[in-house]
Design an enzyme around this catalytic site. Structure first.
Site, short mmCIF file in Angstrom:
data_model
loop_
_atom_site.label_atom_id
_atom_site.label_comp_id
_atom_site.label_asym_id
_atom_site.label_seq_id
_atom_site.Cartn_x
_atom_site.Cartn_y
_atom_site.Cartn_z
N LYS A 147 0.83 -1.21 0.00
CA LYS A 147 0.00 0.00 0.00
C LYS A 147 0.86 1.26 0.00
O LYS A 147 0.66 2.16 -0.79
CB LYS A 147 -0.92 0.04 1.23
CG LYS A 147 -1.88 -1.12 1.34
CD LYS A 147 -2.78 -0.99 2.57
CE LYS A 147 -2.03 -1.03 3.90
NZ LYS A 147 -1.34 -2.31 4.16
N ARG A 174 -9.26 1.31 8.64
CA ARG A 174 -8.86 -0.06 8.95
C ARG A 174 -9.97 -0.82 9.66
O ARG A 174 -9.80 -2.00 9.97
CB ARG A 174 -7.63 -0.03 9.86
CG ARG A 174 -6.33 -0.39 9.16
CD ARG A 174 -5.25 -0.47 10.23
NE ARG A 174 -4.07 -1.15 9.79
CZ ARG A 174 -3.02 -0.56 9.23
NH1 ARG A 174 -3.02 0.71 8.98
NH2 ARG A 174 -1.97 -1.28 8.92
N ARG A 223 11.33 -5.94 4.90
CA ARG A 223 11.07 -4.50 4.84
C ARG A 223 12.06 -3.75 5.74
O ARG A 223 12.31 -4.14 6.87
CB ARG A 223 9.64 -4.20 5.28
CG ARG A 223 9.40 -2.68 5.42
CD ARG A 223 7.95 -2.30 5.30
NE ARG A 223 7.11 -2.81 6.36
CZ ARG A 223 5.78 -2.63 6.39
NH1 ARG A 223 5.16 -1.98 5.42
NH2 ARG A 223 5.08 -3.13 7.38
N ARG A 243 11.25 -2.51 11.50
CA ARG A 243 10.28 -2.05 12.49
C ARG A 243 10.00 -3.16 13.50
O ARG A 243 9.90 -4.32 13.12
CB ARG A 243 8.97 -1.65 11.79
CG ARG A 243 8.99 -0.25 11.23
CD ARG A 243 7.85 0.02 10.25
NE ARG A 243 6.56 -0.53 10.66
CZ ARG A 243 5.47 -0.46 9.90
NH1 ARG A 243 5.53 0.13 8.71
NH2 ARG A 243 4.33 -0.98 10.31
N ARG A 279 -0.83 -9.22 13.38
CA ARG A 279 -1.35 -8.16 12.51
C ARG A 279 -2.17 -8.74 11.37
O ARG A 279 -3.16 -8.13 10.95
CB ARG A 279 -0.18 -7.32 11.98
CG ARG A 279 0.45 -6.49 13.08
CD ARG A 279 1.75 -5.87 12.65
NE ARG A 279 1.54 -4.88 11.62
CZ ARG A 279 2.51 -4.41 10.83
NH1 ARG A 279 3.72 -4.89 10.96
NH2 ARG A 279 2.24 -3.51 9.93
P1 ADP Z 1 1.51 -1.45 7.41
O1 ADP Z 1 2.01 -0.44 6.40
O2 ADP Z 1 2.47 -2.55 7.62
O3 ADP Z 1 0.13 -1.93 7.07
P2 ADP Z 1 1.07 0.80 9.13
O4 ADP Z 1 2.30 1.59 9.10
O5 ADP Z 1 -0.05 1.24 8.23
O6 ADP Z 1 1.44 -0.71 8.80
O7 ADP Z 1 0.49 0.68 10.59
C1 ADP Z 1 1.29 0.29 11.66
C2 ADP Z 1 0.43 0.18 12.92
O8 ADP Z 1 -0.12 1.46 13.22
C3 ADP Z 1 -0.76 -0.75 12.82
O9 ADP Z 1 -0.41 -2.10 13.08
C4 ADP Z 1 -1.67 -0.17 13.90
O10 ADP Z 1 -1.23 -0.53 15.19
C5 ADP Z 1 -1.44 1.32 13.75
N1 ADP Z 1 -2.41 1.93 12.80
C6 ADP Z 1 -2.11 2.53 11.62
N2 ADP Z 1 -3.23 2.97 11.02
C7 ADP Z 1 -4.27 2.62 11.84
C8 ADP Z 1 -5.68 2.78 11.78
N3 ADP Z 1 -6.29 3.36 10.74
N4 ADP Z 1 -6.42 2.31 12.81
C9 ADP Z 1 -5.85 1.72 13.87
N5 ADP Z 1 -4.53 1.53 13.99
C10 ADP Z 1 -3.73 1.98 12.99
P1 ADP Z 2 2.22 -1.79 3.20
O1 ADP Z 2 2.24 -0.28 3.18
O2 ADP Z 2 1.00 -2.37 2.55
O3 ADP Z 2 2.44 -2.33 4.56
P2 ADP Z 2 4.82 -1.60 1.83
O4 ADP Z 2 4.55 -0.73 0.66
O5 ADP Z 2 5.54 -1.03 2.98
O6 ADP Z 2 3.43 -2.30 2.31
O7 ADP Z 2 5.58 -2.93 1.30
C1 ADP Z 2 5.98 -3.96 2.20
C2 ADP Z 2 7.37 -4.46 1.80
O8 ADP Z 2 7.30 -5.15 0.55
C3 ADP Z 2 8.39 -3.34 1.59
O9 ADP Z 2 9.65 -3.81 2.00
C4 ADP Z 2 8.35 -3.07 0.09
O10 ADP Z 2 9.60 -2.58 -0.38
C5 ADP Z 2 8.05 -4.47 -0.46
N1 ADP Z 2 7.17 -4.44 -1.66
C6 ADP Z 2 6.17 -3.59 -1.95
N2 ADP Z 2 5.58 -3.90 -3.13
C7 ADP Z 2 6.23 -5.01 -3.60
C8 ADP Z 2 6.09 -5.83 -4.78
N3 ADP Z 2 5.15 -5.59 -5.71
N4 ADP Z 2 6.94 -6.87 -4.90
C9 ADP Z 2 7.88 -7.14 -3.95
N5 ADP Z 2 8.05 -6.41 -2.83
C10 ADP Z 2 7.24 -5.35 -2.64
#
Ligand code: ADP
Ligand code: ADP
Ligand code: ZN
Length: 224
Positions: free
Chosen positions: A25, A100, A139, A172, A183
């Site tokens: 995302k 979320r 990541r 992280r 998660r």
């Molecule tokens: P990822 O990119 O791996 O999906 P995020 O960076 O979006 O993770 O979120 C990390 C953490 O921050 C989540 O696991 C949650 O604890 C918190 N968080 C982020 N956005 C939300 C939301 N919209 N509602 C509740 N918790 C959130």
């Molecule tokens: P999210 O915001 O949904 O948690 P991220 O954009 O942070 O996801 O991506 C999660 C991990 O996977 C990061 O290390 C990113 O560089 C990698 N990644 C993202 N898109 C791809 C893809 N299409 N193929 C392989 N790795 C990816």
């Protein structure tokens, strides 16, 4: 006081990113934001910068995040509403990590409808759970500027150093395998239902997130 903007542009593009943690995302949201000239709003990034700055909001959020749990809606919704009413959001935005939960989505729909607005596109990036663990384990994040890398799929030019700002990259705490499992469970229980929510609203688009980053972005470009 933040800049409140009562009048919005009608062609403003408001996009929501859906998908499991690690689906890509953030990666795609940054590209969309750049291509469309609109801000990328990541609630995770906002929480992490508050934690880093030692704010009260950060302290409240940290306890939940460390466990892989969601930060309560009461905290998250208010924070997001403030952010989307800032001046740079007048032409739209890409929301990454919000909503979320169904109550978060309902709050957003309701707030937008007050000014005759709605989400224009919800893009669901589909990646099976098996691939997620690999994505998250590799990541690496820059907590300074929010850039994200992957040890195999998107390595930085210099090992463990951010290409954009030169700060050190970290794994992280919540990307460690034990927390990733929680998660993913939280995702299936609380966030997955949003796919049906936005499908019912007629704005859902599904993309295959297992392809490489450029291919995924090409698919999203077609949609937008
Ligand atoms: P990822 O990119 O791996 O999906 P995020 O960076 O979006 O993770 O979120 C990390 C953490 O921050 C989540 O696991 C949650 O604890 C918190 N968080 C982020 N956005 C939300 C939301 N919209 N509602 C509740 N918790 C959130
Ligand atoms: P999210 O915001 O949904 O948690 P991220 O954009 O942070 O996801 O991506 C999660 C991990 O996977 C990061 O290390 C990113 O560089 C990698 N990644 C993202 N898109 C791809 C893809 N299409 N193929 C392989 N790795 C990816
Ligand atoms: Zn950086």
């Amino acid at each position: 006081m933040r800049d409140r903007l009562p009048i919005r542009r009608e062609d403003a593009m408001k996009i929501v990113m859906l998908g499991a943690p690690g689906a890509g995302k953030g990666t795609q949201a940054k590209r969309i934001a750049e291509a469309c000239g609109i801000p990328h709003i990541s609630t995770g990034d906002i929480f992490r910068s508050n934690i880093k700055a030692g704010t009260e909001l950060g302290q409240q959020a940290k306890a939940f995040m460390d466990q892989g749990a969601l930060v309560p809606d009461e905290i998250t919704v208010g924070m997001l509403m403030d952010r989307i009413h800032e001046a740079d959001c007048k032409d739209g935005y890409v929301l990454d990590g919000f909503p979320r939960t169904i109550p978060q989505a309902e709050s957003l729909t309701e707030a937008l409808s007050r000014t005759g607005e709605a989400i224009d596109a919800a893009i669901d990036i589909e990646v099976p759970d098996e691939d997620i663990v690999l994505r998250m384990g590799g990541r690496r994040a820059c907590l300074h500027c929010g850039a994200t890398y992957h040890t195999c799929f998107h390595p930085p030019r210099l090992e463990n150093i951010c290409d954009h700002c030169g700060h050190e990259l970290v794994l992280r705490d919540d990307d460690k395998p034990e927390t990733v499992k929680t998660r993913l469970e939280v995702y299936h229980a609380h966030t997955y239902p949003l796919i049906a929510y936005y499908r019912a609203a007629g704005v859902l688009h599904e993309v295959d997130g297992t392809k490489n980053m450029d291919q995924v972005f090409a698919e999203i470009r077609e949609i937008l």
